[in-house]
Design a protein around this motif. Structure first.
Motif, mmCIF file in Angstrom:
data_model
loop_
_atom_site.group_PDB
_atom_site.id
_atom_site.type_symbol
_atom_site.label_atom_id
_atom_site.label_comp_id
_atom_site.label_asym_id
_atom_site.label_seq_id
_atom_site.Cartn_x
_atom_site.Cartn_y
_atom_site.Cartn_z
ATOM 1 N N CYS A 1 8.149 9.211 -11.579
ATOM 2 C CA CYS A 1 7.224 9.965 -10.730
ATOM 3 C C CYS A 1 7.401 11.453 -10.986
ATOM 4 N N CYS B 1 4.579 15.539 -7.697
ATOM 5 C CA CYS B 1 3.567 16.601 -7.735
ATOM 6 C C CYS B 1 3.690 17.550 -6.532
ATOM 7 N N CYS C 1 -1.204 10.826 -4.571
ATOM 8 C CA CYS C 1 -0.857 9.614 -3.830
ATOM 9 C C CYS C 1 -0.769 9.900 -2.336
ATOM 10 N N CYS D 1 -3.055 8.026 -8.262
ATOM 11 C CA CYS D 1 -2.022 8.748 -9.014
ATOM 12 C C CYS D 1 -2.452 8.951 -10.457
#
Ligand code: SF4
Ligand code: SF4
Lengths: 414, 292
Positions: free
Chosen positions: B105, B108, B113, B147
């Motif tokens: 991941c 961000c 998401c 995402c």
């Protein structure tokens, strides 16, 4: 409360329960081919639903990490909601535009809308991994206000209530609840206005969901999603009303007066569908121009796009127009069917076929997903039939009008 | 009249209810400063030797099946993360030879998401890590749709499925420790710190070795900036990074639509009411005419 009153009440309640029980029994022949086939599908679907909840989504669906949404979303929810749009389009024509001609189809349209939301929205529960948390967006302290899906959750909830309110006069007539009939009848216009507003928003919101996937939805479909979803829901809903009413008129008992005006209604709906299809086509062209995507039309996805655009938008639009000119009801009904297919195809395209169109492992629904989808559709048809055979949906409720007119006159005098 | 009032109030409160949270999302004045303070990781792919110690450490830290890191065959294909592998190291053959790149991941700055999640189960913690909260999640998988890096993964084979992904070892950070992968890396290919400082460090490395690196820190601007930053010797598309995700924060993609929603909620009911009144008058007049 004295004993007499209590007795009275008891007998009222008793009567009510007896009435409901007698109404719950099926009417007509039970072992018809239709019943046997749909019954079998519903049964099979029920078994599969149990498996789905015991073993998880992986056991019944072909969903994957790359394709988290399959036909339960792309077809049942996206498509089902789009073609249930008659539930707001017809009330708009009747209550807002005052086109009384369409009054006879308000109730079936609203019923279709209401059941559509109950069943296809309900199909969402099957798809949720953790459905016991489905209430979280409505209660709770965790409102995802920036989520389009949050808006849709609320709108589904509120809109289903609106549709119920709009339909409730039929229920009260069936139950013989006159006083309540008057109250809910007075709520209709408010519910219609609120319902149209909600529909405008969540029909387009279903498209807006995919705004979050700009790199995943093919650019030809991505541009202007919300507006296109809204406009296509209008002719999707209109066409579904045409299809549904032409079936109803064959299968169920209908008032003779309705029969007389039926052709007029179909032609009128066909005209409206042709108009919105044309608007939609224009918007589609603008969207291609807007994104300057002309060159994409000559790719394999582009060809598929053209199949949708020409086969299910341009041709229906022309045929509707022709059918309206020549008052060819049969033709209009046939075209309406293909228009419904076209709207469903569009929703499938956006959510599944043009979604990660270049992925190596494509999603193809499992047979179990298809059976469960069919079971949902069959169950909805059963519910529709059950209601139509009991409540004044396709027929006018007789007996109250005169008194109502008197009341109405008194009101106007006062 | 009462009805109209009701509709008005409903529209206003509804508008606030359905879109009110929006204002807080992107309008923070010093958003950049806030992001610069957040927990962050810098990956220098030129240092990575593909030992997969990070994969092992991650699995151990989160109770996932521990991979056999001596098994070279995993490099035969480009793996994606999955519910049991929150990070994977892939091997890429590039114009400058073999390069290894760790994926997980991106945490961000303004996560797609979290903005997509209707119950705030996906959540950007003020400290930086993006975490998942099972007591809220309803399993709709909209986060997976949204995402840009296809990171959230779903347990399809469980009747009580969870969304699984790297959470930047949020619990460890709370205890003042570093993410498990960072600690495990023998080459210091991954370093942990504040985003602002790591960004400077990344630029320093490029400045000092202009021939070694491409002049781009992946994650500085992508999707509005990410918590994980990458350095590389070759253009990032050769390392399997999506280069079409743009620099616009994902929450902005639906922002206009959501603004439109509150407008429609305000205007539509009044508009519809107006038409219906006008039409009713017209119909009445017509009827009067007919009667004459
Ligand atoms: S990479 Fe994906 S899952 Fe991770 S924070 Fe960004 S949007 Fe969320
Ligand atoms: S699956 Fe869970 S975490 Fe993902 S968007 Fe839906 S509710 Fe949020």
């Amino acid at each position: 409360m004295n004993t007499a009153e209590r007795k009275n009440l008891m007998s009222e309640v008793g009567n009510f329960v007896r009435f409901i029980i007698s109404e719950l029994k099926p009417k007509g022949k039970i072992l018809t081919p239709f019943n046997v086939i749909t019954g079998a599908i519903i049964l099979a679907g029920g078994v599969l639903i149990v498996i789905r909840f015991v073993k998880g989504l992986g056991a019944t669906t072909n969903l994957s990490q790359d394709f988290p949404w399959g036909i339960w979303i792309g077809f049942d929810v996206m498509g089902g909601v789009a073609i249930a749009a008659g539930g707001y389009v017809i009330p708009f024509m009747v209550y807002i535009l005052g086109l009384e001609k369409y009054h006879p189809i308000v109730r079936p349209a609203v019923l279709t809308g209401f059941l559509g939301y109950c069943f296809y929205g309900g199909a969402l529960l099957l798809d949720l991994g953790r459905p016991w948390h489905v209430i979280n967006p409505l209660i709770g302290n965790s409102f995802g206000l920036s989520s389009v899906l949050f808006l849709i959750a609320w709108h589904f909830f509120l809109y289903t209530i609106c549709e119920f309110v709009e339909f409730s006069p039929a229920i009260t007539e069936w139950l013989g609840w006159k006083r309540i009939r008057q109250i809910v009848g007075g709520l209709t216009v408010g519910a219609v206005i609120f319902g149209i507003t909600l529909s405008t928003l969540h029909q387009s919101a279903l498209g807006a969901l995919f705004l979050m996937a700009p790199t995943k939805v093919h650019p030809l479909w991505y541009t202007n999603l919300p507006v296109l979803f809204f406009v296509s829901s209008i002719f999707g809903g209109l066409s579904m009303v045409i299809v549904e009413s032409s079936i109803s008129h064959k299968v169920f008992q209908v008032d003779p007066e309705h029969h007389a005006s039926f052709d007029d209604i179909v032609v009128g709906l066909g005209k409206a569908a042709a108009g919105t299809l044309f608007l939609y086509f224009t918007l589609k062209i603008i969207s291609i121009a807007h994104g300057n995507h002309w060159h994409l039309l000559n790719t394999s996805m582009g060809h598929w796009y053209l199949v949708e655009l020409i086969g299910f938008v341009v041709i229906p639009c022309l045929l509707f127009t022709y059918g309206v000119r020549t008052r060819n009801v049969k033709l209009i009904q046939t075209v309406a069917f293909f228009t419904v297919v076209g709207v469903l195809l569009n929703r499938l395209n956006v959510s599944i076929i043009a979604f990660k169109w270049d992925a190596a492992n494509r999603y193809v629904p499992s047979w179990m997903e298809i059976v469960i989808t069919l079971a949902v559709i069959c169950a909805e048809m059963w519910a529709f039939r059950w209601v139509v055979n009991r409540m004044p949906v396709l027929t006018e409720h007789k007996g109250w009008e005169e008194e109502d007119n008197v009341v109405q006159m008194k009101k106007e005098v006062a | 009249m009462r009805r109209r009032d009701f509709l008005k109030t409903a529209a206003i409160s509804g508008g606030a209810l359905l879109t009110g949270g929006l204002a807080s999302a992107g309008t923070l004045k010093s958003a950049q400063d806030v992001f610069n303070e957040m927990a962050s990781v810098l990956v220098d792919t030129t240092r990575c030797i593909g030992c997969r110690s990070c994969e092992e450490a991650c699995a151990e830290a989160h109770g996932l099946p521990v991979p056999d890191i001596d098994d070279e065959s995993v490099f035969e294909r480009h793996r994606k993360t999955d519910p049991n592998h929150w990070t994977v190291v892939n091997r890429y053959e590039t114009e400058k030879g073999t390069v290894y790149a760790k994926k997980q991941c991106m945490h961000c700055n303004q996560p797609a998401c979290a903005s997509a999640c209707l119950v705030k189960a996906m959540y950007k913690t003020p400290e930086g890590p993006v975490i998942w909260r099972g007591n809220k999640c309803m399993g709709c998988r909209y986060c997976m749709i949204s995402c840009p890096f296809d990171i959230p993964k779903f347990e399809y084979d469980s009747p009580n499925p969870r969304i699984r992904k790297c959470i930047m070892c949020y619990e460890r950070l709370e205890k003042g420790e570093q993410p498990a992968c960072v600690e495990a890396c023998p080459e210091e290919a991954i370093v942990f710190g504040k985003r602002g400082e790591l960004l400077e460090e990344a630029k320093r490395r490029i400045y000092n070795n202009p021939d070694k690196y491409v002049h781009h820190v992946y994650g500085e601007h992508e999707v509005g900036g990410t918590g994980w930053l990458y350095l590389a010797a070759v253009p990032f598309e050769q390392l399997g990074f999506p280069t079409n995700v743009g620099t616009r924060p994902y929450p902005e993609l639906t922002k206009e639509f959501l603004y439109g929603v509150s407008l429609v909620l305000l205007i539509w009911p009044a508009f519809l009411l107006g038409i219906s009144h006008a039409r009713r008058e017209e119909v009445k007049k017509e009827e009067v005419k007919k009667a004459k």
